[in-house]
Design a protein around this motif. Structure first.
Motif, PDB file in Angstrom:
ATOM      1  N   GLU A  24      13.827  32.105  37.503  1.00 27.90           N
ATOM      2  CA  GLU A  24      15.752  32.637  37.823  1.00 27.90           C
ATOM      3  C   GLU A  24      14.657  33.955  37.960  1.00 27.90           C
ATOM      4  OE1 GLU A  24      17.190  32.676  33.883  1.00 27.90           O
ATOM      5  OE2 GLU A  24      18.495  30.765  33.867  1.00 27.90           O
ATOM      6  N   ILE A  25      13.662  34.566  37.418  1.00 26.86           N
ATOM      7  CA  ILE A  25      12.958  35.938  37.625  1.00 26.86           C
ATOM      8  C   ILE A  25      11.947  35.865  39.158  1.00 26.86           C
ATOM      9  CG2 ILE A  25      11.041  37.463  37.350  1.00 26.86           C
ATOM     10  CD1 ILE A  25      10.981  36.122  34.503  1.00 26.86           C
ATOM     11  N   VAL A  26      12.371  35.083  39.663  1.00 26.90           N
ATOM     12  CA  VAL A  26      11.503  34.827  41.010  1.00 26.90           C
ATOM     13  C   VAL A  26      12.690  35.010  42.144  1.00 26.90           C
ATOM     14  CG1 VAL A  26      10.478  33.399  43.258  1.00 26.90           C
ATOM     15  CG2 VAL A  26       8.876  33.841  40.401  1.00 26.90           C
ATOM     16  N   THR A  27      13.369  34.827  41.635  1.00 23.52           N
ATOM     17  CA  THR A  27      15.151  34.324  42.539  1.00 23.52           C
ATOM     18  C   THR A  27      15.473  35.285  42.508  1.00 23.52           C
ATOM     19  OG1 THR A  27      15.346  31.190  41.956  1.00 23.52           O
ATOM     20  CG2 THR A  27      17.006  32.751  43.039  1.00 23.52           C
ATOM     21  N   GLN A  28      15.594  36.137  41.129  1.00 23.08           N
ATOM     22  CA  GLN A  28      16.417  37.032  41.408  1.00 23.08           C
ATOM     23  C   GLN A  28      15.794  37.683  42.242  1.00 23.08           C
ATOM     24  OE1 GLN A  28      19.216  38.050  39.546  1.00 23.08           O
ATOM     25  NE2 GLN A  28      19.255  40.243  40.981  1.00 23.08           N
ATOM     26  N   GLY A  29      14.358  37.728  41.977  1.00 25.08           N
ATOM     27  CA  GLY A  29      13.612  39.088  43.129  1.00 25.08           C
ATOM     28  C   GLY A  29      13.193  39.108  44.365  1.00 25.08           C
ATOM     29  N   ILE A  30      14.390  37.470  45.161  1.00 26.73           N
ATOM     30  CA  ILE A  30      14.112  36.999  46.874  1.00 26.73           C
ATOM     31  C   ILE A  30      15.989  38.201  46.716  1.00 26.73           C
ATOM     32  CG2 ILE A  30      14.881  35.136  47.811  1.00 26.73           C
ATOM     33  CD1 ILE A  30      12.550  34.152  46.730  1.00 26.73           C
ATOM     34  N   ALA A  31      16.823  37.077  45.464  1.00 26.60           N
ATOM     35  CA  ALA A  31      18.091  37.662  45.467  1.00 26.60           C
ATOM     36  C   ALA A  31      18.278  39.590  46.171  1.00 26.60           C
ATOM     37  CB  ALA A  31      19.164  37.764  44.625  1.00 26.60           C
ATOM     38  N   ASP A  32      17.486  40.144  45.303  1.00 25.70           N
ATOM     39  CA  ASP A  32      17.351  41.860  45.658  1.00 25.70           C
ATOM     40  C   ASP A  32      17.500  42.018  46.357  1.00 25.70           C
ATOM     41  OD1 ASP A  32      18.415  42.017  42.907  1.00 25.70           O
ATOM     42  OD2 ASP A  32      16.221  42.312  42.207  1.00 25.70           O
ATOM     43  N   TYR A  33      15.608  41.227  47.369  1.00 22.79           N
ATOM     44  CA  TYR A  33      14.933  42.140  48.471  1.00 22.79           C
ATOM     45  C   TYR A  33      16.022  41.809  49.941  1.00 22.79           C
ATOM     46  CZ  TYR A  33      13.395  39.849  52.935  1.00 22.79           C
ATOM     47  OH  TYR A  33      12.869  40.194  54.329  1.00 22.79           O
ATOM     48  N   LEU A  34      17.044  40.271  49.118  1.00 19.24           N
ATOM     49  CA  LEU A  34      18.252  39.687  50.564  1.00 19.24           C
ATOM     50  C   LEU A  34      19.340  40.997  50.978  1.00 19.24           C
ATOM     51  CD1 LEU A  34      18.080  36.391  50.235  1.00 19.24           C
ATOM     52  CD2 LEU A  34      17.325  37.746  52.695  1.00 19.24           C
ATOM     53  N   ASN A  35      19.641  41.417  49.442  1.00 23.32           N
ATOM     54  CA  ASN A  35      20.486  42.515  49.475  1.00 23.32           C
ATOM     55  C   ASN A  35      19.586  43.834  50.061  1.00 23.32           C
ATOM     56  OD1 ASN A  35      22.789  40.475  47.895  1.00 23.32           O
ATOM     57  ND2 ASN A  35      21.364  40.934  46.388  1.00 23.32           N
ATOM     58  N   GLU A  36      18.963  44.276  49.936  1.00 27.97           N
ATOM     59  CA  GLU A  36      17.950  45.514  50.017  1.00 27.97           C
ATOM     60  C   GLU A  36      18.066  45.270  51.460  1.00 27.97           C
ATOM     61  OE1 GLU A  36      15.073  48.362  47.957  1.00 27.97           O
ATOM     62  OE2 GLU A  36      13.959  46.465  49.625  1.00 27.97           O
ATOM     63  N   ALA A  37      17.797  44.345  51.999  1.00 29.67           N
ATOM     64  CA  ALA A  37      17.581  43.921  53.488  1.00 29.67           C
ATOM     65  C   ALA A  37      18.929  44.235  54.353  1.00 29.67           C
ATOM     66  CB  ALA A  37      16.325  43.060  53.992  1.00 29.67           C
ATOM     67  N   SER A  38      19.949  43.265  53.873  1.00 34.57           N
ATOM     68  CA  SER A  38      21.134  43.176  54.889  1.00 34.57           C
ATOM     69  C   SER A  38      22.360  43.276  53.781  1.00 34.57           C
ATOM     70  CB  SER A  38      21.181  41.452  55.172  1.00 34.57           C
ATOM     71  OG  SER A  38      22.181  41.053  55.889  1.00 34.57           O
ATOM     72  N   GLN A  39      23.368  43.709  54.658  1.00 31.39           N
ATOM     73  CA  GLN A  39      24.086  44.244  53.961  1.00 31.39           C
ATOM     74  C   GLN A  39      25.691  42.835  54.284  1.00 31.39           C
ATOM     75  OE1 GLN A  39      25.018  45.914  51.099  1.00 31.39           O
ATOM     76  NE2 GLN A  39      22.702  46.192  51.713  1.00 31.39           N
ATOM     77  N   THR A  40      25.875  42.303  55.027  1.00 28.02           N
ATOM     78  CA  THR A  40      26.230  41.303  55.537  1.00 28.02           C
ATOM     79  C   THR A  40      26.680  40.105  55.307  1.00 28.02           C
ATOM     80  OG1 THR A  40      24.579  40.009  57.285  1.00 28.02           O
ATOM     81  CG2 THR A  40      25.545  41.892  58.278  1.00 28.02           C
ATOM     82  N   GLU A  41      27.518  39.789  55.325  1.00 27.39           N
ATOM     83  CA  GLU A  41      27.879  37.870  54.429  1.00 27.39           C
ATOM     84  C   GLU A  41      26.294  37.780  54.867  1.00 27.39           C
ATOM     85  OE1 GLU A  41      30.033  33.748  54.422  1.00 27.39           O
ATOM     86  OE2 GLU A  41      31.282  35.889  56.044  1.00 27.39           O
ATOM     87  N   LYS A  42      25.712  36.769  53.493  1.00 28.90           N
ATOM     88  CA  LYS A  42      24.995  36.278  53.005  1.00 28.90           C
ATOM     89  C   LYS A  42      24.910  34.572  53.088  1.00 28.90           C
ATOM     90  CE  LYS A  42      23.141  39.162  50.867  1.00 28.90           C
ATOM     91  NZ  LYS A  42      23.991  40.043  51.846  1.00 28.90           N
ATOM     92  N   VAL A  43      24.500  33.925  53.959  1.00 22.06           N
ATOM     93  CA  VAL A  43      24.110  32.521  53.109  1.00 22.06           C
ATOM     94  C   VAL A  43      22.386  32.094  53.532  1.00 22.06           C
ATOM     95  CG1 VAL A  43      25.167  30.064  55.055  1.00 22.06           C
ATOM     96  CG2 VAL A  43      26.513  31.730  54.558  1.00 22.06           C
ATOM     97  N   LEU A  44      22.083  31.431  52.202  1.00 18.47           N
ATOM     98  CA  LEU A  44      20.893  31.060  52.728  1.00 18.47           C
ATOM     99  C   LEU A  44      20.798  29.192  51.762  1.00 18.47           C
ATOM    100  CD1 LEU A  44      18.504  33.002  51.488  1.00 18.47           C
ATOM    101  CD2 LEU A  44      18.752  31.282  48.941  1.00 18.47           C
ATOM    102  N   VAL A  45      20.586  29.012  53.009  1.00 24.39           N
ATOM    103  CA  VAL A  45      19.345  27.445  52.409  1.00 24.39           C
ATOM    104  C   VAL A  45      18.617  27.317  51.261  1.00 24.39           C
ATOM    105  CG1 VAL A  45      18.781  24.814  53.517  1.00 24.39           C
ATOM    106  CG2 VAL A  45      19.988  26.945  54.548  1.00 24.39           C
TER     107      VAL A  45
END
Length: 471
Positions: A24-45
């Motif tokens: 959960e900690i690692v995944t939250q960090g990745i989510a924060d990275y993605l949300n900081e990097a891009s504001q568009t609608e995000k789809v993740l595999v």
């Protein structure tokens, strides 16, 4: 607990450090990275392998990602790393999480991030993710929604891209040549995520295929899921005893390959890369080849003969992937068993490598050993080997200090013509031989790679290095 998030992501022992809370900690960090990097609608595999709890860890990660505003496409079954990378491109996703510890022991699991381009994450991406993960470790601010709620809200959908991926693979090879070959092939996915892929595509292309170890076993039959010579004894025996034309294996997440010739000879990754680069050039492909500093000079000789460039990188497929994307390289590979080609995702693909070997055998109509002999006769024989030298922490520090200023003028009775520090210390000699000394990033260990014209000279080189560094 320090979570180190490199190109291969974060790997650890299940239940010790690789826990649901830390995922959960690692995944939250990745989510924060993605949300900081891009504001568009995000789809993740999200993809996962056949290891213990991989499907469950994947769903927990999805719960965190959905709560952070991402829409999730999660595989409906185990999915190889190269197929997950392909899914990112095919689905126009911002990236993927892949739950795997690749060829590590069964006690381990791991998670890596694959960016939007479908290849290994470059250092600037993993460095940023690691910073975000450290912040989450301090704050423990983790968002989360139940998986079933995400399903109800349409935030998560199961996918299966096996058909599309196999169609893509077929487009990369000469299907008619394979179909007309009548080859008899043994396949060993090593109980891993590659189960059902290679045997299916080869059967559809008209080959006579038998698969072993082709079901989920999180203990990998009590062995390491690594397609090395010593682990592939069952496949080797099967090929020899039953007159198969070739034996093909993939590691736990199917991004690396292992090849057994018809007489039971294990074909090294260096040999596979050399044969396949030459094969692609003969097919009419034009362009440079990219390889790591630890990979065979045979690629240099072939490239030179065809008037092509060779691009050498530090160890790590992320650098190979970058050259495949940006430099138009026909093939990229590393001596540890990673390979991809132009026109495919810039990620290691063991399934593709095996399929290309089948195409090569079908085209040449002879054994891999015969093909290698022809290469040796034309370009000159080369012998290479990697040895691992274990040390103490103090010894490692001493040797590292020594390497900083070590400038030999002669090794193995040959003159030194170049010393490179692209990755570790690589010493090139006047007869084309070379030796590379690389420290492990995680252990008190040095890897000594060497390549020269014969085994006796190779041993001389190895002994000279160990004597000079006193290891």
């Amino acid at each position: 607990m320090g979570i180190k998030f490199g190109t291969d992501g974060w790997r650890a022992v299940i239940a010790e450090d690789f826990t649901f809370k830390n995922v959960e900690i690692v995944t939250q960090g990745i989510a924060d990275y993605l949300n900081e990097a891009s504001q568009t609608e995000k789809v993740l595999v999200i993809g996962y392998d056949n290891r213990f709890l991989s499907p469950e860890f994947s769903k927990r990660a999805a719960e965190v990602l959905m709560a952070n505003g991402l829409n999730i496409l999660i595989s409906d079954k185990a999915m190889p790393t190269p197929v997950t990378a392909y899914s990112v491109v095919e689905k126009h996703a911002v990236g993927a999480l892949m739950f795997t510890a690749s060829h590590n022991p069964p006690s381990h699991n791991g998670v890596k991030f694959i960016p939007y381009y479908g290849g290994p994450a470059l250092p600037e991406i993993t460095d940023s993710i690691e910073k975000h993960v450290r912040k989450v470790q301090e704050s423990l601010d983790i968002k989360h929604i139940p998986y079933t709620k995400g399903q109800e809200q349409g935030k998560v959908r199961e996918i299966n891209v096996m058909d599309q991926y196999i169609t893509k693979l077929k487009d990369l090879v000469d299907q008619d040549v394979i179909a007309n070959s009548g080859l008899k092939i043994a396949v060993d996915p090593m109980y891993g995520a590659g189960v059902g892929y290679l045997d299916r595509v080869l059967t559809e292309l008209g080959c006579n295929v038998t698969a072993i170890n082709n079901y989920r076993d999180p203990l990998f039959g009590g062995k390491m899921p690594e397609p090395s010579e010593k682990v592939l004894d069952e496949l080797t025996q099967m090929v020899k005893d039953n007159n198969y034309d070739v034996g093909l294996a993939m590691d736990g997440d199917a991004d690396r390959f292992g090849i057994i010739d018809k007489d039971g000879t294990f074909i090294t990754a260096n040999q596979v890369l050399s044969m396949l680069y030459l094969h692609l050039l003969k097919k009419g492909e034009k362009g440079p080849v990219t390889k790591t500093v630890s990979t065979t000079q045979m690629l240099n000789r072939i490239a030179k003969h065809y008037g092509e460039q060779i691009l050498e990188t530090p160890v790590g497929f992320k650098y190979i992937g970058k050259n495949l994307m940006e430099e138009g390289c026909v093939l990229g590979g590393e001596e540890s068993g990673g390979l991809s080609i132009l026109g495919h995702v810039p990620e290691k693909d063991g399934i593709l490598a095996c399929l290309l070997i089948v195409e090569l055998i079908a085209k040449e109509g002879t054994s891999l050993s015969d093909i290698l002999q022809e290469i040796d006769e034309k370009y000159g024989k080369l012998v290479n080997e990697r040895i691992d030298v274990h040390t103490t922490y103090e010894e490692k520090e001493r040797v590292l200090s020594l390497l900083e200023k070590w400038q030999p003028e002669e090794l193995g009775h040959k003159q030194v013509v170049d010393i490179s520090k692209v990755d570790g210390l690589k010493v090139s000699l006047d007869d084309g031989s070379w030796v590379l000394i690389r420290p492990s990033g995680t252990e008190s260990l040095f890897r000594i790679y060497g390549e020269t014209t014969d085994l006796e000279q190779l041993r001389l080189l190895q002994n000279d290095v160990r004597s000079a560094l006193n290891i």
